[in-house]
Design an enzyme around this catalytic site. Structure first.
Site, short mmCIF file in Angstrom:
data_model
loop_
_atom_site.label_atom_id
_atom_site.label_comp_id
_atom_site.label_asym_id
_atom_site.label_seq_id
_atom_site.Cartn_x
_atom_site.Cartn_y
_atom_site.Cartn_z
N CYS A 101 63.98 59.62 10.77
CA CYS A 101 63.56 58.82 9.34
C CYS A 101 63.92 59.69 8.10
O CYS A 101 63.71 60.69 8.08
CB CYS A 101 62.18 58.35 9.67
N HIS A 129 53.28 67.53 18.61
CA HIS A 129 54.03 66.18 18.33
C HIS A 129 55.50 66.49 17.76
O HIS A 129 55.70 67.49 17.28
CB HIS A 129 53.07 65.37 16.91
N GLU A 131 57.40 65.37 15.56
CA GLU A 131 57.52 65.37 14.31
C GLU A 131 57.08 66.97 13.79
O GLU A 131 57.90 67.44 12.95
CB GLU A 131 57.06 64.36 13.39
N THR A 170 54.16 62.84 8.53
CA THR A 170 54.07 61.55 7.93
C THR A 170 53.26 60.52 8.52
O THR A 170 53.00 59.63 7.82
CB THR A 170 55.70 61.00 7.74
N CYS A 200 53.59 58.60 5.00
CA CYS A 200 54.63 57.67 4.55
C CYS A 200 54.15 56.26 4.17
O CYS A 200 52.98 56.14 4.42
CB CYS A 200 55.73 57.41 5.76
N ASN A 230 50.60 57.31 14.44
CA ASN A 230 50.23 56.46 13.64
C ASN A 230 49.19 55.19 14.24
O ASN A 230 48.36 54.91 13.60
CB ASN A 230 51.46 55.85 12.76
#
Ligand code: SF4
Length: 316
Positions: A101, A129, A131, A170, A200, A230
């Protein structure tokens, strides 16, 4: 038999964000361009339904690059990858498309820029994770310190307290992260970072919508995957905002009807990687059992869209 009354608050924004939408498009366009199979390193987005659908179209999901044959294209997931991954793909002369992203790439750039300026990096994120692994992997191993909690801030050992910067994952909880940032700034007053954090727009907006409806809901269901950061944060946000029962469900068959017996109101939302078809399925399951009044609650408008990489926009 008459059905019991129920008010269903449908949160908006919910579900797919621009980064997820783009990542799925990238896989679909790659299959169209190069034919099947197209390899994808890690689940393109954390949702089984999406992954199964792409698998049926010709995507092959693997965890590591060396599981991909060198003569087939490979796509890197929306969560981002350590720098070593595209470097290895280049060394093997593979065709690859990075579906990271753009908002995660922005954090990668931030981390690299701070390190270039001689600052030691601290990342606020969840260990393990993808990310976090990807962002920490923008710098050499051991260069980025990870903090997950306010307690971690008290014990983190830094090189020079006056030469520090931080970035964040994010998809964190906005409120928890604010506490961690405050703790970092209190312990290291010269620390450099983004204005607030790197969470984000999609994560922020979905949490805000949940905070708005949760106090009015006897139960709140988040449609999302158990490995979706999320989505899990939305469950926590609902509980903290005053909802007594908040649960993650992957689809309607996961709803524990016994646990929510007697409710008069329910909130429904979805993590950024959950498709609308699954949300509709959950709403329909409530419609079948209750005399339902649907109340959409929109707390923000989203019109973010990301372009797919150029390699997919030019003919093969
Ligand atoms: S949740 Fe945010 S960072 Fe992650 S893919 Fe969506 S827009 Fe990008």
């Amino acid at each position: 038999m008459t059905k019991p009354p129920l008010t269903l608050y449908l949160a908006a924004p919910r579900g797919f964000c621009a980064g997820v939408d783009r990542a799925i498009k990238i896989v679909e366009m790659a299959i169209e361009k190069w034919g099947a199979p197209v390899y994808v390193r890690h689940e393109i987005v954390h949702n089984k339904f999406v992954v199964d659908d792409l698998r049926a179209k010709g995507a092959v999901f693997v965890e590591e690059l060396d599981e991909c044959p060198p003569d087939r294209p490979v796509i890197f997931s929306a969560h981002g990858v350590p720098k070593a991954v595209p470097a290895a793909a280049e060394a093997r002369q593979m065709t690859f498309v990075d579906a990271t992203c753009p908002l995660v790439s922005k954090v990668h750039i931030e981390a690299a820029r701070h390190a270039e300026n001689g600052l030691q990096m601290i990342m606020i994120g969840h260990e393990g994770h993808p990310e976090t692994i990807g962002t920490m992997g923008q710098l050499p191993e051991g260069a980025v310190l990870l903090v997950e909690t306010v307690e971690d801030v008290a014990t983190v050992v830094v090189r020079d307290p006056s030469r520090l910067a931080f970035v964040t994952q994010t998809t964190l909880s906005v409120d928890d992260t604010a506490d961690i940032v405050t703790a970092l700034q209190a312990r290291f007053p010269q620390i450099v970072g983004p204005h607030k954090e790197d969470i984000c727009y999609a994560t922020t907006n979905r949490q805000e919508a949940v905070k708005t409806i949760a106090p009015d809901c006897d139960a709140l269901l988040v449609v999302g995957a158990p490995n979706s950061s999320n989505s899990k944060r939305l469950v926590e946000v609902a509980a903290r905002a005053g909802c007594n029962y908040s649960q993650l469900v992957q689809r309607a068959t996961d709803i524990d009807w016994r646990a929510i017996e007697g409710i008069r109101s329910v909130g429904i939302t979805a993590g950024a990687s959950a498709p609308e078809v699954l949300i509709n399925e959950v709403v329909d399951a409530f419609r079948d059992r209750f005399d339902m009044t649907l109340v959409p609650v929109e707390t923000a408008k989203e019109n973010v869209e990301f372009k797919v990489p150029r390699i997919l926009r030019v003919p093969a």
